[in-house]
Design an enzyme around this catalytic site. Structure first.
Site, PDB file in Angstrom:
ATOM      1  N   GLU A 101      -3.956  10.290  -0.904  1.00 28.92           N
ATOM      2  CA  GLU A 101      -2.866  11.311  -1.174  1.00 28.92           C
ATOM      3  C   GLU A 101      -2.034  10.383  -2.351  1.00 28.92           C
ATOM      4  O   GLU A 101      -1.507  11.106  -3.198  1.00 28.92           O
ATOM      5  CB  GLU A 101      -1.942  11.375   0.043  1.00 28.92           C
ATOM      6  CG  GLU A 101      -0.834  12.418  -0.427  1.00 28.92           C
ATOM      7  CD  GLU A 101      -0.003  12.957   0.752  1.00 28.92           C
ATOM      8  OE1 GLU A 101      -0.293  14.039   1.159  1.00 28.92           O
ATOM      9  OE2 GLU A 101       0.560  12.254   1.421  1.00 28.92           O
ATOM     10  N   ASP A 102      -2.056   9.134  -2.470  1.00 27.25           N
ATOM     11  CA  ASP A 102      -1.147   8.555  -3.247  1.00 27.25           C
ATOM     12  C   ASP A 102      -1.540   8.277  -4.727  1.00 27.25           C
ATOM     13  O   ASP A 102      -0.942   8.501  -5.548  1.00 27.25           O
ATOM     14  CB  ASP A 102      -0.805   7.042  -2.850  1.00 27.25           C
ATOM     15  CG  ASP A 102      -0.082   7.134  -1.504  1.00 27.25           C
ATOM     16  OD1 ASP A 102       1.186   8.392  -1.383  1.00 27.25           O
ATOM     17  OD2 ASP A 102      -0.309   6.603  -0.623  1.00 27.25           O
TER      18      ASP A 102
ATOM     19  N   HIS B  14       7.636   6.930   1.799  1.00 23.14           N
ATOM     20  CA  HIS B  14       7.361   8.067   0.948  1.00 23.14           C
ATOM     21  C   HIS B  14       8.026   9.399   1.406  1.00 23.14           C
ATOM     22  O   HIS B  14       8.642   9.626   2.860  1.00 23.14           O
ATOM     23  CB  HIS B  14       5.924   8.198   1.120  1.00 23.14           C
ATOM     24  CG  HIS B  14       5.003   7.440   0.391  1.00 23.14           C
ATOM     25  ND1 HIS B  14       3.905   6.945   0.797  1.00 23.14           N
ATOM     26  CD2 HIS B  14       5.142   7.165  -1.071  1.00 23.14           C
ATOM     27  CE1 HIS B  14       3.435   6.102   0.203  1.00 23.14           C
ATOM     28  NE2 HIS B  14       3.893   6.090  -1.095  1.00 23.14           N
TER      29      HIS B  14
ATOM     30  N   ASP C  99      -5.970  -0.268   1.164  1.00 23.38           N
ATOM     31  CA  ASP C  99      -5.088   1.011   1.526  1.00 23.38           C
ATOM     32  C   ASP C  99      -5.751   2.128   0.884  1.00 23.38           C
ATOM     33  O   ASP C  99      -5.268   3.244   0.935  1.00 23.38           O
ATOM     34  CB  ASP C  99      -3.696   0.931   0.997  1.00 23.38           C
ATOM     35  CG  ASP C  99      -2.819  -0.212   1.854  1.00 23.38           C
ATOM     36  OD1 ASP C  99      -2.564   0.096   2.779  1.00 23.38           O
ATOM     37  OD2 ASP C  99      -2.447  -1.224   1.071  1.00 23.38           O
TER      38      ASP C  99
ATOM     39  N   CYS D  37      -1.314  11.397   4.276  1.00 24.08           N
ATOM     40  CA  CYS D  37      -1.796  10.172   3.425  1.00 24.08           C
ATOM     41  C   CYS D  37      -3.140  10.149   3.248  1.00 24.08           C
ATOM     42  O   CYS D  37      -3.842   9.595   2.348  1.00 24.08           O
ATOM     43  CB  CYS D  37      -1.338   8.911   3.849  1.00 24.08           C
ATOM     44  SG  CYS D  37       0.353   8.737   4.642  1.00 24.08           S
TER      45      CYS D  37
ATOM     46  N   ARG E  74       8.292   3.062  -4.509  1.00 22.48           N
ATOM     47  CA  ARG E  74       7.124   3.508  -5.209  1.00 22.48           C
ATOM     48  C   ARG E  74       7.165   4.338  -6.369  1.00 22.48           C
ATOM     49  O   ARG E  74       6.345   4.193  -7.166  1.00 22.48           O
ATOM     50  CB  ARG E  74       6.054   3.919  -4.205  1.00 22.48           C
ATOM     51  CG  ARG E  74       5.807   2.919  -2.737  1.00 22.48           C
ATOM     52  CD  ARG E  74       5.033   1.796  -3.253  1.00 22.48           C
ATOM     53  NE  ARG E  74       4.880   1.007  -2.010  1.00 22.48           N
ATOM     54  CZ  ARG E  74       3.846   1.237  -1.109  1.00 22.48           C
ATOM     55  NH1 ARG E  74       3.214   2.213  -1.525  1.00 22.48           N
ATOM     56  NH2 ARG E  74       3.756   0.731   0.081  1.00 22.48           N
TER      57      ARG E  74
ATOM     58  N   ARG F 282      -2.386  -1.345  -5.005  1.00 21.13           N
ATOM     59  CA  ARG F 282      -2.770   0.102  -4.855  1.00 21.13           C
ATOM     60  C   ARG F 282      -3.085   0.758  -6.304  1.00 21.13           C
ATOM     61  O   ARG F 282      -3.622   1.836  -6.565  1.00 21.13           O
ATOM     62  CB  ARG F 282      -1.799   0.899  -4.039  1.00 21.13           C
ATOM     63  CG  ARG F 282      -1.621   0.530  -2.454  1.00 21.13           C
ATOM     64  CD  ARG F 282      -1.269   1.424  -1.858  1.00 21.13           C
ATOM     65  NE  ARG F 282      -2.299   2.590  -1.792  1.00 21.13           N
ATOM     66  CZ  ARG F 282      -2.022   3.559  -1.202  1.00 21.13           C
ATOM     67  NH1 ARG F 282      -1.120   3.850  -0.587  1.00 21.13           N
ATOM     68  NH2 ARG F 282      -3.051   4.553  -1.200  1.00 21.13           N
TER      69      ARG F 282
END
Ligand code: GLY
Length: 258
Positions: free
Chosen positions: A68-69, A166, A63, A253, A136, A88
């Site tokens: 962005e995460d 999200h 992923d 994202c 998350r 991740r």
């Protein structure tokens, strides 16, 4: 007016076909088509007047194109997150390396365990940030994040998520007090002060549009949302994200904008 000068993206890897998915948008991504769509995404960003840093694909992390995460980048500081999805979590190392080219050491902060936080849960509205409490992003991650932002003169408040992955899956700020809202966010009191544009349920995916220097990039195939954004007066660019959508990924994202 806020202006973004830089964007960081990361090329999709072949392993993206094994990425996390809720199955809401069925099918496995077509890797070659994803690359073509990623090229178009980069081109759209360049048309918005930003310098785009393209990081190489990382096959270790399916992923990892969703940059962005693992970080939140602001005008005053960078926050390296601690992604709540186990597969991740290791994405932060290469993002931090890239971020170091733009921020001095003393402006790079970290969310640490047991706190978790993913950047998709963070929405910047001027100097106020909303952070989603999700599967998350946990209470301790939010506590750390608020403490970091306050050190830099920002404010931040929590929004509870019930349904979506999200925060920015369902709500996005387009500057000028304009906010796209869908589903569970439509009536949230937290967003009452904004001019809200409610996205129809059949176009909910397109609540995830991105504002980049007064252009709004809209996912292709959502005519009602496109018409709404045009009516707000923005220049628009559409980009097909069908292969990223299969992994619950949207336009925001795929980049860090700062
Ligand atoms: N597939 C993107 C994510 O679940 O984080």
């Amino acid at each position: 007016m806020r202006k973004f000068s830089h964007v960081i993206v990361k090329r999709p890897c072949r392993a993206m076909t094994e990425g996390i998915t809720s199955g809401l948008y069925p099918g496995r991504p077509d890797y070659n088509l994803a690359l073509i769509q990623h090229d178009a995404y980069i081109e759209a960003l360049k048309q918005c007047g930003v310098d785009v840093t393209v990081l190489p694909a990382d096959e270790q992390f399916p992923d990892s194109c969703f940059v962005e995460d693992p970080a939140v980048l602001t005008e005053r500081c960078a926050v390296i997150t601690n992604p709540g999805a186990a597969s991740r979590n290791g994405e932060t190392a290469s993002i931090e390396e890239a971020v170091r080219k733009f921020y001095p050491e003393d402006r790079i902060e970290h969310i640490i365990s047991p706190g978790t936080l993913e950047g998709g849960d963070v929405m910047m509205c001027g100097t106020h940030f909303f952070v989603g409490r999700s599967e998350r992003t946990n209470e301790e991650g939010i506590r750390q994040f608020i403490a970091i932002l306050e050190k830099y003169g920002y404010t931040c408040s929590e929004v509870r998520l019930e349904e979506v992955l999200h925060l920015k899956t369902g709500v996005n700020y387009l500057e000028n007090n304009n906010m796209l809202v869908s589903g569970e966010f439509t009536d949230k009191p937290e967003f009452e002060a904004y001019r809200k544009y409610v996205i129809p349920e059949n176009e909910a995916y397109a609540a995830n549009c991105i504002w980049v220097n007064d252009t709004v990039i809209v996912p292709e195939g959502y005519p009602a949302v496109l018409a709404t954004v045009k009516a707000m007066g923005y220049r628009t660019i559409t980009v097909d994200t069908s292969e990223f959508r299969k992994l619950d990924g949207g336009l925001s994202c795929l980049s860090l904008r700062f």
